[in-house]
Design an enzyme around this catalytic site. Sequence first.
Site, short mmCIF file in Angstrom:
data_model
loop_
_atom_site.label_atom_id
_atom_site.label_comp_id
_atom_site.label_asym_id
_atom_site.label_seq_id
_atom_site.Cartn_x
_atom_site.Cartn_y
_atom_site.Cartn_z
N GLU A 65 2.73 -3.16 8.83
CA GLU A 65 3.52 -2.18 8.09
C GLU A 65 4.54 -1.49 8.98
OE1 GLU A 65 1.01 -0.10 4.81
OE2 GLU A 65 -0.40 -0.64 6.40
N ARG B 146 -13.48 5.67 -2.03
CA ARG B 146 -12.95 5.87 -3.37
C ARG B 146 -13.65 4.93 -4.35
NH1 ARG B 146 -6.77 5.17 -1.59
NH2 ARG B 146 -6.81 6.58 0.19
N HIS C 246 0.52 1.12 -1.11
CA HIS C 246 0.46 0.06 -0.09
C HIS C 246 1.62 -0.93 -0.25
CE1 HIS C 246 -4.20 0.67 -0.06
NE2 HIS C 246 -3.63 1.42 0.88
N ARG D 205 7.08 7.45 6.85
CA ARG D 205 6.30 6.92 5.74
C ARG D 205 6.07 8.03 4.72
NH1 ARG D 205 -0.04 5.78 4.99
NH2 ARG D 205 0.09 4.52 3.10
N ASN E 241 3.98 8.82 10.52
CA ASN E 241 3.08 8.74 9.37
C ASN E 241 2.21 9.98 9.40
OD1 ASN E 241 1.26 8.15 7.36
ND2 ASN E 241 0.61 6.19 8.20
#
Length: 395
Positions: free
Chosen positions: A381, A239, A177, A88, A9
């Site tokens: 994940e 965010r 996601h 990923r 990742n």
Amino acid sequence: MPTPILLLNCGSSSMKYQVIDAETHESHASGLVERIGQASGELKHRHGDEETVREGWFPNHTVAFGAVVAAFEEFGPGLQGVVAVGHRVVHGGDRFREAVRIDADVIAELKRLSQLAPLHNPPALAGIRAAMDLLPEIPHVGIFDTAFFTTLPPEAYTYAIDQELAKEHGIRKYGFHGTSHAYVSEKAADYLGRQGDPDLKVIVCHLGNGASISAVHGGTAVETSMGLTPLQGLVMGTRSGDVDPGLHKFLSSHGMTPDEVDTLLNKHSGMLGLCGYTDMRDVGAQIEAGNEAAILARDVYVHRLVFYIGAYMALLGGLDALVFTAGVGENAAHIRGPVVERLAGMGLTLDPAANEVRSREAREISTPDSAVKVLVIPTNEELAMARQTVEIIGR
């Protein structure tokens, strides 16, 4: 049969990695390279109960991955048994509807898609190239955050702008996601004993520093909060989530450049902008201390989440399970509680004692008479990525 998978990742200045067995779910080793491209960096490698930290200079992802391979050789467990590398990739556009074995054509397409995710896809590509150079003898698989949401219907993914312009630039809702939403919605069906039920209606709240929510009908995603970019939707750590699109013009008229507005909304907004904290544990402590900014931040966060849940219940035409997952969703009882309490008018009833339990197991936090099951299901994940990698290389 053991199926150890190396998962990568890559961020712009980081490389997270883990070797996990898709069959036994065992994590053999994991680590992180930080400050890639800076004057000095650091590699942390964990194997068993041992963690090794090495300082070094990692000018690019190729050098960083070379250091990762060296760490496996020196500190274990060795990469000889790894059967594939899973990468990923944040943005797969509308081209990649599932994981895919990486070849030259895939790399070319990912390069083209980088315009949709200029902060995320280029580092992923750099990691892919580095890993394929050093580990050319085993297959490499791309796993896409957007893949689960390629099932969204046109009315959900289409923005109300000029359609020729939208088509030319690939402007639409993509969602992110997706690996977590897919894994958790499947686990929810397992928990409820309704695997494969085409009528099962689930809302998944993936609440971490980045946050998103999805509506899943019969295992298929029909709506999600993130859009063209991961900025749209819920309030997040840094965010803003949803704001009036006119804000960009308004701030530009006050002297801010487009890049400065983008930085503001992505890195200096959300919980950080509201109260100065991004970690929900800190926010909770500040609420306990009576910090009014933290209380307002929590209320804004909950308000936005309840707003989306209510909308998704309407879109689904009902709801069987509301599921919380990821760092905040799994651990922040002071967020889950107010959300469920605000939904009492829709038949959801919270069990306060169950809500306070901390566990790595899937669990129910609603009362037996609640019209909707409220679940906390830890996401995984990495395991989901490993399983997808094994599925692709087995074809």
